[in-house]
Enzyme design. Structure first.
Site, mmCIF file in Angstrom:
data_model
loop_
_atom_site.group_PDB
_atom_site.id
_atom_site.type_symbol
_atom_site.label_atom_id
_atom_site.label_comp_id
_atom_site.label_asym_id
_atom_site.label_seq_id
_atom_site.Cartn_x
_atom_site.Cartn_y
_atom_site.Cartn_z
ATOM 1 N N LYS A 3 0.369 -1.806 0.001
ATOM 2 C CA LYS A 3 -0.180 0.516 0.507
ATOM 3 C C LYS A 3 0.654 1.252 0.109
ATOM 4 O O LYS A 3 0.375 2.154 0.607
ATOM 5 C CB LYS A 3 -0.614 -0.016 1.107
ATOM 6 C CG LYS A 3 -1.716 -0.740 1.290
ATOM 7 C CD LYS A 3 -2.988 -0.576 2.477
ATOM 8 C CE LYS A 3 -3.782 -2.412 2.376
ATOM 9 N NZ LYS A 3 -3.860 -3.458 2.732
ATOM 10 N N ARG A 4 1.961 1.447 -1.141
ATOM 11 C CA ARG A 4 2.777 2.252 -0.714
ATOM 12 C C ARG A 4 1.798 3.257 -1.729
ATOM 13 O O ARG A 4 1.674 3.739 -2.614
ATOM 14 C CB ARG A 4 4.003 1.973 -1.566
ATOM 15 C CG ARG A 4 5.269 1.218 -0.946
ATOM 16 C CD ARG A 4 4.975 1.383 0.510
ATOM 17 N NE ARG A 4 5.813 0.224 1.374
ATOM 18 C CZ ARG A 4 6.179 0.323 2.157
ATOM 19 N NH1 ARG A 4 4.820 0.073 2.869
ATOM 20 N NH2 ARG A 4 7.255 -1.306 2.988
#
Length: 280
Positions: free
Chosen positions: A86-87
């Protein structure tokens, strides 16, 4: 998905599961857990999805295990590897994340990466470019199943914005669809490489926000199947005509069957059959 069914099994070595498997809550326990899942399911399910947070919590030793697990999973035949990290950031920082996870020879390379668009969809540009360059994919957070999600995802953009009057999630879906349309026109592929994360437990939210999931033209990663309550009816309700592009994600419903490898595989096959029936 055609070969193994549309199932993605999470590799989530959180403390409760480590304890249930009789493993220590340290990097050695995480390695034993994760490698057992890879060895049992690699080449037998459509995708494996290590959750980066459960490796990161053990510091550099945990990251070293994640590198090893990603390499083993990538080498497991026809199974794809989705890294749930989830960058999301801007500029050179997002480019750094893109190099870390989507680069051709990156130690943490995966087949697809989960990314967050909530600094603006355009901030994902470096990841989009890196994925296109290396033949990898993205799953962009759109409609997640956590109860806090709607306060951002359902928010309506102001009139002065280019997409004024649209919900944030709808704008994300439209941007992904535009990228996929350009890609498939160029390559002739059935689906583009920019997928969306849409929870299988969100009910009618996509319809209420007029998201037109059948026009996204990319795959959907759908968490919430199994232990979180979503099954065939929920998948059909959420995705409708777009359900053929769903990769359903489950963790506890399969991982709870371990540590026996045969039991893990049997649980995964049952889950894959259930999802396959839902997306026909």
């Amino acid at each position: 998905m055609a070969e193994h069914g549309p199932l993605c099994v999470g590799i989530d070595p959180h403390p409760g599961l480590l304890s249930a498997w009789g493993l220590p809550d340290d990097a050695t326990g995480v390695r034993a857990f994760a490698m057992t899942v890879v060895e049992a399911l690699g080449g037998r399910v459509a995708a494996l999805k290590p959750q980066s947070a459960f490796f990161e919590r053990h510091g550099s030793a945990g990251i070293a295990v994640l590198e090893e697990v990603l390499a083993a999973a990538r080498g497991a035949g026809s199974t794809q590897v989705v890294l749930d990290a989830k960058r999301g950031d801007i500029g050179s920082t997002m480019a750094g994340y893109a190099d870390a996870y989507l680069g051709e020879h990156a130690p943490l390379a995966c087949d697809a990466l989960t990314v967050s668009p909530y600094l603006g969809f355009g901030s994902l540009g470096p990841a989009v470019e890196a994925a296109a360059r290396t033949g990898r994919g993205l799953f962009v957070l759109a409609l997640t199943s956590n109860p806090e999600g709607p306060e951002v995802q359902h928010a309506v953009l102001p009139a002065g914005h280019a997409a004024g009057g649209s919900a944030v999630a709808r704008t994300i879906a439209r941007a992904a669809g535009e990228l996929n349309a350009a890609e498939t026109a160029r390559t002739g592929a059935a689906l583009g490489s920019v997928g969306l994360v849409v929870g299988a437990t969100i009910g009618t939210a996509a319809d209420e926000l007029e998201m037109a999931l059948d026009q996204v033209g990319g795959p959907f990663l759908a968490p919430g199947v199994g232990a979180q309550g979503a099954g065939a009816a929920e998948i059909a309700q959420v995705f409708g005509g777009a359900r053929h592009g769903v990769l359903a994600s489950t963790s506890r419903a399969v991982l709870g069957a371990g540590p026996d490898a045969r039991s893990l595989l049997d649980a995964a096959r049952r889950a894959a059959d259930e999802v396959a029936a839902a997306v026909r």
